[in-house]
Design a protein around this motif. Structure first.
Motif, mmCIF file in Angstrom:
data_model
loop_
_atom_site.group_PDB
_atom_site.id
_atom_site.type_symbol
_atom_site.label_atom_id
_atom_site.label_comp_id
_atom_site.label_asym_id
_atom_site.label_seq_id
_atom_site.Cartn_x
_atom_site.Cartn_y
_atom_site.Cartn_z
ATOM 1 N N GLN A 138 33.815 -83.445 28.024
ATOM 2 C CA GLN A 138 35.003 -84.273 28.180
ATOM 3 C C GLN A 138 34.974 -85.468 27.232
ATOM 4 O O GLN A 138 35.976 -85.816 26.630
ATOM 5 N N LEU A 139 33.821 -86.088 27.079
ATOM 6 C CA LEU A 139 33.743 -87.324 26.315
ATOM 7 C C LEU A 139 33.622 -87.122 24.817
ATOM 8 O O LEU A 139 34.034 -87.980 24.040
ATOM 9 N N THR B 209 36.314 -87.309 19.422
ATOM 10 C CA THR B 209 35.865 -88.686 19.320
ATOM 11 C C THR B 209 34.868 -88.778 18.180
ATOM 12 O O THR B 209 33.833 -88.122 18.201
ATOM 13 N N ARG C 141 34.064 -99.428 31.857
ATOM 14 C CA ARG C 141 34.063 -97.973 31.658
ATOM 15 C C ARG C 141 32.884 -97.550 30.799
ATOM 16 O O ARG C 141 32.260 -96.515 31.044
ATOM 17 N N LEU D 36 33.384 -94.425 23.150
ATOM 18 C CA LEU D 36 34.067 -93.487 24.043
ATOM 19 C C LEU D 36 35.038 -94.215 24.975
ATOM 20 O O LEU D 36 36.163 -93.766 25.186
ATOM 21 N N ALA D 37 34.585 -95.336 25.532
ATOM 22 C CA ALA D 37 35.425 -96.094 26.459
ATOM 23 C C ALA D 37 36.654 -96.661 25.748
ATOM 24 O O ALA D 37 37.765 -96.640 26.297
ATOM 25 N N HIS E 251 38.085 -95.418 23.099
ATOM 26 C CA HIS E 251 38.952 -94.276 22.809
ATOM 27 C C HIS E 251 39.747 -93.879 24.052
ATOM 28 O O HIS E 251 40.956 -93.637 23.975
ATOM 29 N N GLU E 252 39.084 -93.825 25.202
ATOM 30 C CA GLU E 252 39.776 -93.502 26.453
ATOM 31 C C GLU E 252 40.838 -94.545 26.772
ATOM 32 O O GLU E 252 41.935 -94.216 27.211
ATOM 33 N N ASP F 120 43.908 -94.229 24.630
ATOM 34 C CA ASP F 120 44.664 -93.019 24.949
ATOM 35 C C ASP F 120 45.211 -93.030 26.377
ATOM 36 O O ASP F 120 45.670 -91.997 26.881
ATOM 37 N N LYS G 115 43.671 -93.090 29.245
ATOM 38 C CA LYS G 115 42.947 -92.173 30.122
ATOM 39 C C LYS G 115 42.125 -92.912 31.177
ATOM 40 O O LYS G 115 41.426 -92.286 31.957
ATOM 41 N N ILE G 116 42.203 -94.233 31.195
ATOM 42 C CA ILE G 116 41.446 -95.024 32.162
ATOM 43 C C ILE G 116 42.426 -95.572 33.197
ATOM 44 O O ILE G 116 43.428 -96.189 32.855
#
Length: 113
Positions: free
Chosen positions: A7-8, A12, A41, A92-93, A95-96, A99, A101-102
């Motif tokens: 997922q991560l 990325t 995150r 990663l955080a 990027h989330e 997008d 996604k958090i």
């Protein structure tokens, strides 16, 4: 490959990219809140990855008290290298966060008590 790593690590890059502070601030309206969300995150991702890595490496652990010669296990080395190549949890955080996604929420009752 674990669900978390799959997922991560999708789409990325593992290199640091410059982000616009205006874009980061625009998500919450406050730059510091956005950075706090990203850092929380990143800590969650880091803890999950460490636990996952330790669980995988635990299979290779030898529980002896003597000082024997430690032999190298190629599978163990491959697992370690795969985790070293993964992007940093902060990347990663971010990027989330960029997008959307958090999930986060603001608790206004604590702000004006």
């Amino acid at each position: 490959m674990s669900k978390l790593r799959r997922q991560l690590s999708t789409n990325t890059a593992s290199v640091v990219e410059t982000k616009s502070l205006v874009d980061i601030k625009g998500r919450t309206g406050n730059l510091y809140e956005s950075i706090a969300i990203i850092s929380k995150r990143a800590n969650q991702i880091n803890i999950a990855l460490k636990e996952e890595l330790h669980n995988k490496l635990e299979e290779f652990a030898t529980h002896t008290d003597s000082l024997e010669e430690v032999h190298e296990n190629k599978e163990q080395i491959e697992i370690s290298r795969a985790y070293e190549k993964m992007p940093n949890p902060a990347i990663l955080a971010t990027h989330e966060f960029m997008d959307n996604k958090i999930y986060y929420r603001k608790n206004d009752s604590d702000l004006f008590s």
